[in-house]
Write a protein that holds these residues in place. Structure first.
Motif, PDB file in Angstrom:
ATOM      1  N   GLU A  39       0.827  -1.212   0.000  1.00 27.16           N
ATOM      2  CA  GLU A  39       0.000   0.000   0.000  1.00 27.16           C
ATOM      3  C   GLU A  39       0.860   1.261   0.000  1.00 27.16           C
ATOM      4  O   GLU A  39       0.583   2.208  -0.737  1.00 27.16           O
ATOM      5  CB  GLU A  39      -0.938  -0.014   1.208  1.00 27.16           C
ATOM      6  N   ALA A  40       1.933   1.267   0.800  1.00 28.43           N
ATOM      7  CA  ALA A  40       2.787   2.456   0.887  1.00 28.43           C
ATOM      8  C   ALA A  40       3.597   2.682  -0.395  1.00 28.43           C
ATOM      9  O   ALA A  40       3.973   3.813  -0.695  1.00 28.43           O
ATOM     10  CB  ALA A  40       3.722   2.340   2.088  1.00 28.43           C
ATOM     11  N   ALA A  41       3.853   1.619  -1.143  1.00 27.70           N
ATOM     12  CA  ALA A  41       4.632   1.733  -2.382  1.00 27.70           C
ATOM     13  C   ALA A  41       3.733   1.813  -3.612  1.00 27.70           C
ATOM     14  O   ALA A  41       4.228   1.936  -4.725  1.00 27.70           O
ATOM     15  CB  ALA A  41       5.568   0.536  -2.514  1.00 27.70           C
ATOM     16  N   GLY A  42       2.443   1.766  -3.419  1.00 26.85           N
ATOM     17  CA  GLY A  42       1.491   1.729  -4.528  1.00 26.85           C
ATOM     18  C   GLY A  42       1.271   3.070  -5.186  1.00 26.85           C
ATOM     19  O   GLY A  42       2.076   3.999  -5.051  1.00 26.85           O
ATOM     20  N   PRO A  43       0.172   3.198  -5.888  1.00 26.65           N
ATOM     21  CA  PRO A  43      -0.109   4.415  -6.662  1.00 26.65           C
ATOM     22  C   PRO A  43      -0.102   5.711  -5.843  1.00 26.65           C
ATOM     23  O   PRO A  43       0.175   6.774  -6.385  1.00 26.65           O
ATOM     24  CB  PRO A  43      -1.502   4.151  -7.233  1.00 26.65           C
ATOM     25  N   ALA A  44      -0.383   5.633  -4.548  1.00 26.38           N
ATOM     26  CA  ALA A  44      -0.407   6.849  -3.724  1.00 26.38           C
ATOM     27  C   ALA A  44       0.986   7.259  -3.235  1.00 26.38           C
ATOM     28  O   ALA A  44       1.140   8.315  -2.624  1.00 26.38           O
ATOM     29  CB  ALA A  44      -1.335   6.647  -2.526  1.00 26.38           C
ATOM     30  N   ALA A  45       2.010   6.442  -3.510  1.00 22.76           N
ATOM     31  CA  ALA A  45       3.376   6.779  -3.078  1.00 22.76           C
ATOM     32  C   ALA A  45       3.833   8.061  -3.773  1.00 22.76           C
ATOM     33  O   ALA A  45       3.415   8.345  -4.902  1.00 22.76           O
ATOM     34  CB  ALA A  45       4.325   5.632  -3.404  1.00 22.76           C
ATOM     35  N   PRO A  46       4.689   8.838  -3.119  1.00 21.54           N
ATOM     36  CA  PRO A  46       5.135  10.103  -3.704  1.00 21.54           C
ATOM     37  C   PRO A  46       6.036   9.938  -4.930  1.00 21.54           C
ATOM     38  O   PRO A  46       6.292  10.898  -5.639  1.00 21.54           O
ATOM     39  CB  PRO A  46       5.886  10.790  -2.565  1.00 21.54           C
ATOM     40  N   MET A  47       6.528   8.734  -5.166  1.00 23.10           N
ATOM     41  CA  MET A  47       7.319   8.450  -6.367  1.00 23.10           C
ATOM     42  C   MET A  47       7.155   6.981  -6.709  1.00 23.10           C
ATOM     43  O   MET A  47       6.651   6.210  -5.900  1.00 23.10           O
ATOM     44  CB  MET A  47       8.796   8.794  -6.156  1.00 23.10           C
ATOM     45  N   MET A  48       7.577   6.616  -7.905  1.00 20.31           N
ATOM     46  CA  MET A  48       7.480   5.215  -8.301  1.00 20.31           C
ATOM     47  C   MET A  48       8.410   4.371  -7.430  1.00 20.31           C
ATOM     48  O   MET A  48       9.573   4.718  -7.229  1.00 20.31           O
ATOM     49  CB  MET A  48       7.883   5.041  -9.767  1.00 20.31           C
ATOM     50  N   CYS A  49       7.869   3.287  -6.906  1.00 20.11           N
ATOM     51  CA  CYS A  49       8.649   2.343  -6.113  1.00 20.11           C
ATOM     52  C   CYS A  49       8.445   0.952  -6.702  1.00 20.11           C
ATOM     53  O   CYS A  49       7.319   0.457  -6.749  1.00 20.11           O
ATOM     54  CB  CYS A  49       8.187   2.330  -4.664  1.00 20.11           C
ATOM     55  N   VAL A  50       9.528   0.362  -7.155  1.00 19.20           N
ATOM     56  CA  VAL A  50       9.482  -1.024  -7.607  1.00 19.20           C
ATOM     57  C   VAL A  50       9.792  -1.880  -6.388  1.00 19.20           C
ATOM     58  O   VAL A  50      10.825  -1.705  -5.747  1.00 19.20           O
ATOM     59  CB  VAL A  50      10.513  -1.285  -8.729  1.00 19.20           C
TER      60      VAL A  50
END
Length: 145
Positions: A39-50
């Motif tokens: 959830e924290a790395a998903g679409p709402a994250a402030p930047m792309m996270c793989v």
């Protein structure tokens, strides 16, 4: 598949770019913690996270007959994080990665030096080597200097 198209397997970018990455070696998994990472790395994250989770074990878990720098062989999983630095400052990326890694801190035993991208300082909460291996490597570095 021709080699020239291999980047399409994971939708890798066609041109090189800067990125930063970090990881945690885990001795177990907690579904709620992994859901929080997703959830924290998903679409709402402030930047792309793989985010990539790899199971470990097999030959990697077997102790070698001779001293080796491969550490944390008992780790069962590798949680990898990667973010591009395309207009996003390095401190912001590192802060997001730190928050994601904090979510699995209770299961973290170390860090794989093979999947640390960018210049990272040693993190005492996620060392890249166990103490005895670190001591041996430091001794070898001093002897070769």
């Amino acid at each position: 598949m021709p080699y020239a198209e291999s980047h399409t397997v994971h939708s890798d970018p066609e041109r090189p770019h800067a990125y930063d990455g970090d990881n945690a070696l885990l001795d177990g998994l907690d579904p709620a913690a992994l859901q929080a990472v997703a959830e924290a790395a998903g679409p709402a994250a402030p930047m792309m996270c793989v985010v990539q989770l790899n199971p470990l074990g097999g030959a990697l878990a077997r102790r070698s007959a001779v001293p080796s720098a491969v550490g944390f062989r008992d780790a069962r999983y590798l949680l990898r994080l990667l973010s591009p630095l395309d207009g996003t400052g390095l401190p912001a990326v590192r802060a997001v990665h730190r928050r994601l890694l904090d979510l699995v801190d209770a299961w973290t035993v170390g860090r794989s030096p093979n999947f640390v991208f960018g210049a990272h300082s040693d993190d005492p909460t996620r060392p890249t080597h166990e103490p005895a291996v670190r001591t041996r490597l430091d001794r070898l570095r001093r002897a070769s200097a």
